[in-house]
Design a protein around this motif. Structure first.
Motif, PDB file in Angstrom:
ATOM      1  N   LEU A 225       0.954  -1.360   0.162  1.00 26.68           N
ATOM      2  CA  LEU A 225      -0.046  -0.029   0.136  1.00 26.68           C
ATOM      3  C   LEU A 225       0.713   1.317  -0.139  1.00 26.68           C
ATOM      4  O   LEU A 225       0.562   2.321  -0.880  1.00 26.68           O
ATOM      5  CB  LEU A 225      -0.904  -0.042   1.225  1.00 26.68           C
ATOM      6  N   THR A 226       2.047   1.316   0.837  1.00 24.92           N
ATOM      7  CA  THR A 226       2.783   2.439   0.747  1.00 24.92           C
ATOM      8  C   THR A 226       3.471   2.554  -0.440  1.00 24.92           C
ATOM      9  O   THR A 226       3.541   4.038  -0.986  1.00 24.92           O
ATOM     10  CB  THR A 226       3.966   2.366   1.828  1.00 24.92           C
ATOM     11  N   ILE A 227       3.824   1.592  -1.058  1.00 26.36           N
ATOM     12  CA  ILE A 227       4.638   1.806  -2.690  1.00 26.36           C
ATOM     13  C   ILE A 227       3.641   2.262  -3.701  1.00 26.36           C
ATOM     14  O   ILE A 227       3.814   3.161  -4.235  1.00 26.36           O
ATOM     15  CB  ILE A 227       4.991   0.456  -2.933  1.00 26.36           C
ATOM     16  N   ALA A 228       2.236   1.804  -3.404  1.00 30.06           N
ATOM     17  CA  ALA A 228       1.214   1.948  -4.605  1.00 30.06           C
ATOM     18  C   ALA A 228       0.990   3.399  -4.305  1.00 30.06           C
ATOM     19  O   ALA A 228       0.752   4.200  -5.384  1.00 30.06           O
ATOM     20  CB  ALA A 228      -0.020   0.967  -4.392  1.00 30.06           C
ATOM     21  N   THR A 229       0.632   3.853  -2.999  1.00 32.35           N
ATOM     22  CA  THR A 229       0.273   5.325  -2.942  1.00 32.35           C
ATOM     23  C   THR A 229       1.362   6.250  -3.281  1.00 32.35           C
ATOM     24  O   THR A 229       1.220   7.440  -3.722  1.00 32.35           O
ATOM     25  CB  THR A 229       0.024   5.693  -1.140  1.00 32.35           C
TER      26      THR A 229
END
Length: 306
Positions: free
Chosen positions: A129-133
């Motif tokens: 989620l952190t990378i995607a955001t």
């Protein structure tokens, strides 16, 4: 050191609809409409991409492709050397229509990287989620694309977070898709920097109600999808979209702008009501494509070919 060369993965990522009316930049839902990607790690460097379906002849077919960039970014994050890549993308999520196509591309690349690195690097859901955001800019589309269902997304000083909720089985999504696109950047530029206090309170109440309507009480969906934060400001740029939303709502259907538009999402309380909405759309806007979908509960999946 383990090598990814020779590994092959298949990734499936659902379309998404963000905002859902009042839940601006916060709520998103995964829909049963999927882009599928086959990625093979080969010796050498660079990428060769074959695109079948949506985006064929339009999107990049080399290392500048968004899926490849997202995959490479993930490898770099974990200190892994990016291999040569062969990608075949079977795309059905329409581009620039408010169904999360760019979020799906980002998630495809990240999840493909996770699959290729299985047994070499462990990547947690939070890291995904952190990378995607970081790549997409905000989590409201990538959270449901990654995890499925209805998601509430928020950010704090530690990064992005999400809560996945299961949608009431009666909720029956209908996506109405035109053949023209809408720029998300343009749609966002039409937003004012501030809104009246009464409108903010109005949307807080409707967002809270929407969670109850989607998870427990679908009969409340019409009231729960009212919005004063973003749809009216964008209406002038999407007159046909605005007309369809108004037509649907006048007939008792919970219609909202899907993401940044121009597609329209109707959240019917049961399959019979959805059929009524689809017939209404076909009568007045026959050129718009009607997709009778389900809520996707799995999110992105990856299978490693042994």
């Amino acid at each position: 050191m383990n090598s990814v060369i020779g590994r092959k993965v298949t990734v499936k990522v659902p379309a998404t609809s963000a905002n859902l009316g009042p839940g601006f930049d916060t709520l998103g839902m995964a829909l049963s409409y999927y882009d599928e990607l086959i990625v093979e790690a080969v010796a050498g460097s660079g990428a060769v991409v074959e695109v079948i379906g949506e985006g064929a002849g339009e999107v990049a077919t080399d290392s500048s492709n968004l899926v490849v960039k997202s995959l490479a970014f993930t490898f770099d994050k974990f200190g892994q050397k990016v291999p040569g890549l062969k990608l075949t993308a079977h795309n059905i999520i329409p581009h620039g229509r408010g169904m999360g196509s760019s979020g799906a591309a980002v998630v495809s690349g990240i999840v493909a990287a996770k699959g290729l690195l299985e047994g070499i690097v462990k990547i947690s859901d939070q890291e995904l989620l952190t990378i995607a955001t970081e790549l997409e800019g905000h989590p409201d589309n990538v959270a449901p694309a990654l995890f499925g269902g209805l998601t509430i997304a928020w950010e704090d000083e530690t990064g992005p977070h999400h809560k996945k909720l299961f949608v009431h089985r009666g909720v029956s999504p209908l996506e109405l898709v035109p053949n023209h696109k809408m720029s998300t950047a343009l749609a966002r530029s039409l937003q004012p920097d501030s809104v009246p206090h009464d409108d903010a309170v109005f949307n807080v109440s409707r967002s809270a109600l929407l969670i109850a309507a989607l998870t427990q009480s679908p009969e409340l969906l019409l009231a729960a999808t009212e919005d004063r934060l973003h749809q009216d400001y964008r209406a002038a740029a999407m007159p046909e979209t605005d007309s369809i939303v108004k037509l649907m709502r006048e007939h008792g259907h919970a219609a909202v702008v899907s993401g940044a538009g121009p597609s329209v999402l109707v959240l019917a309380s049961d399959p019979a009501q959805r059929l009524e909405a689809a017939k209404l759309a076909a009568k007045h806007y026959p050129q718009w494509k009607a997709l009778l979908l389900a809520v996707d509960f799995k999110g992105a999946t990856v299978a490693l070919h042994q």
